[in-house]
Design an enzyme around this catalytic site. Structure first.
Site, short mmCIF file in Angstrom:
data_model
loop_
_atom_site.label_atom_id
_atom_site.label_comp_id
_atom_site.label_asym_id
_atom_site.label_seq_id
_atom_site.Cartn_x
_atom_site.Cartn_y
_atom_site.Cartn_z
N HIS A 48 0.84 -1.19 0.00
CA HIS A 48 0.00 0.00 0.00
C HIS A 48 0.88 1.25 0.00
O HIS A 48 2.07 1.19 0.32
CB HIS A 48 -0.84 0.08 1.29
CG HIS A 48 -1.62 -1.13 1.63
ND1 HIS A 48 -2.98 -1.23 1.45
CD2 HIS A 48 -1.24 -2.32 2.17
CE1 HIS A 48 -3.41 -2.40 1.88
NE2 HIS A 48 -2.36 -3.09 2.31
N TYR A 49 0.28 2.40 -0.31
CA TYR A 49 0.91 3.67 0.04
C TYR A 49 0.00 4.40 1.02
O TYR A 49 -1.19 4.13 1.12
CB TYR A 49 1.23 4.53 -1.18
CG TYR A 49 0.10 4.91 -2.10
CD1 TYR A 49 -1.07 5.51 -1.63
CD2 TYR A 49 0.22 4.72 -3.48
CE1 TYR A 49 -2.09 5.89 -2.49
CE2 TYR A 49 -0.80 5.10 -4.34
CZ TYR A 49 -1.95 5.67 -3.84
OH TYR A 49 -2.96 6.05 -4.68
N THR A 50 0.59 5.35 1.75
CA THR A 50 -0.12 5.98 2.87
C THR A 50 -0.92 7.22 2.47
O THR A 50 -1.88 7.56 3.15
CB THR A 50 0.87 6.41 3.95
OG1 THR A 50 1.80 7.34 3.38
CG2 THR A 50 1.63 5.21 4.52
N GLU A 117 2.70 -0.84 4.43
CA GLU A 117 2.42 0.53 3.99
C GLU A 117 3.74 1.26 3.71
O GLU A 117 4.69 1.15 4.49
CB GLU A 117 1.66 1.30 5.07
CG GLU A 117 0.24 0.80 5.30
CD GLU A 117 -0.78 1.49 4.41
OE1 GLU A 117 -0.37 2.36 3.61
OE2 GLU A 117 -1.97 1.16 4.53
N HIS A 166 -2.69 -3.26 -3.29
CA HIS A 166 -4.06 -3.07 -2.82
C HIS A 166 -5.02 -2.98 -4.02
O HIS A 166 -6.16 -3.46 -3.96
CB HIS A 166 -4.14 -1.79 -1.97
CG HIS A 166 -5.29 -1.77 -1.03
ND1 HIS A 166 -5.53 -0.72 -0.17
CD2 HIS A 166 -6.28 -2.66 -0.79
CE1 HIS A 166 -6.61 -0.97 0.54
NE2 HIS A 166 -7.08 -2.13 0.19
N ASP A 176 -3.65 2.02 -5.03
CA ASP A 176 -2.29 1.92 -4.49
C ASP A 176 -1.74 0.49 -4.69
O ASP A 176 -2.50 -0.46 -4.69
CB ASP A 176 -2.24 2.33 -3.02
CG ASP A 176 -3.24 1.59 -2.13
OD1 ASP A 176 -4.40 1.40 -2.55
OD2 ASP A 176 -2.87 1.21 -1.01
#
Length: 277
Positions: A48-50, A117, A166, A176
């Protein structure tokens, strides 16, 4: 006489109370038969990215709504050589990172995956547009991720096709880690899936890579590879699923409009990483 009898009875009762009971022998468990219909509890890694910065991400991921097993900072802090890795949830516990999700016949990946993440501002896709803007991932961050994913994959014997984003497990909701994430670079270092270029060239058979391909040809193959979506998906939803595949395996074209290169890379992946379901 009666009083003496009561005293003797009390003494006997006390002796009985302190007499050790016979040890309980555990029942032997028969392990002769092994069920074929099972899978490891952890069989996927989801990237994922935040969107948020590091401090904000830590606040969100340690709150009550969402969580992840790991968070990797974007850059090293002072006097550090690598970005920080935060473990926020033990690997033997579920983290709330996947939401409504499915991949290769498994649903609710919170229970069966490790969520990682990455601090990154993310992918911005303006409404109605085919192309957006994403922030690149610093080499130091990817180097740390590489080592962490390799260790987790080795620990749980996770297959390359189950190292995913994701957007792969929730293509109608999420984008993401986006088209700037270096899936091909990781695959070249032995992490995750990527179509073999020689096989792709053979499957193209001289056709122009950017020639459009009808969704009706791509969608069954996407399901066969592991993507989950309704048989009654709208045209917009179909584009979102195709875009999810392209962001992972064809980042040079993440428009949601499939072409001959999309088809060839998908066919190559099906040959390299078959899903027996």
């Amino acid at each position: 006489m009666k009083k003496g009898f009561l005293i003797i009875l009390a003494l006997l009762s006390g002796c009985q109370a302190t007499t050790p009971s016979s040890p309980t022998v555990p029942q032997a468990i028969n392990t002769t038969y092994v069920a074929r219909s099972h899978q490891p509890r952890i069989n996927a890694i989801v990237i994922h990215y935040t969107v948020a910065d590091e401090q904000r991400a830590l606040t969100l991921l340690t709150g009550k709504q969402v969580s992840s097993h790991y968070l990797i900072a974007q850059y090293p802090k002072d006097h550090q050589t690598s970005p920080e890795i935060y473990q926020l949830v033990p690997e033997d516990q579920a983290a709330w990172h996947a939401g409504i999700s499915a991949w290769r016949g498994t649903y609710n990946l919170n229970k069966t995956s490790i969520g990682i993440e990455l601090v990154n501002r993310g992918y911005r896709l303006p409404s109605g547009q085919q192309h957006g803007h994403c922030e690149s991932y610093p080499p130091q961050q990817i180097a740390v991720l590489n080592k962490l994913v390799r260790e987790i994959a080795d620990r749980y014997k996770i297959e390359p096709a189950n190292i995913i984003g994701h957007s792969d497990i929730a293509p109608l909701r999420k984008v993401d880690p986006g088209p700037c994430f270096p899936w091909q670079q990781l695959a070249q270092q032995g992490i995750g899936a990527w179509p073999d270029q020689k096989r792709v060239n053979k499957l193209l058979a001289g056709r122009a890579p950017d020639t459009p391909v009808d969704n009706a040809l791509l969608l069954p193959l996407l399901k066969q590879y592991g993507y989950t979506f309704s048989a009654h998906a709208t045209p917009q939803e179909q584009r979102q699923v195709i875009r999810a595949f392209q962001m992972h395996f064809q980042p040079e074209n993440s428009s949601g409009q499939g072409d001959q290169l999309t088809l060839a890379r998908l066919q190559a992946l099906l040959l390299q990483y078959p899903w027996h379901h």
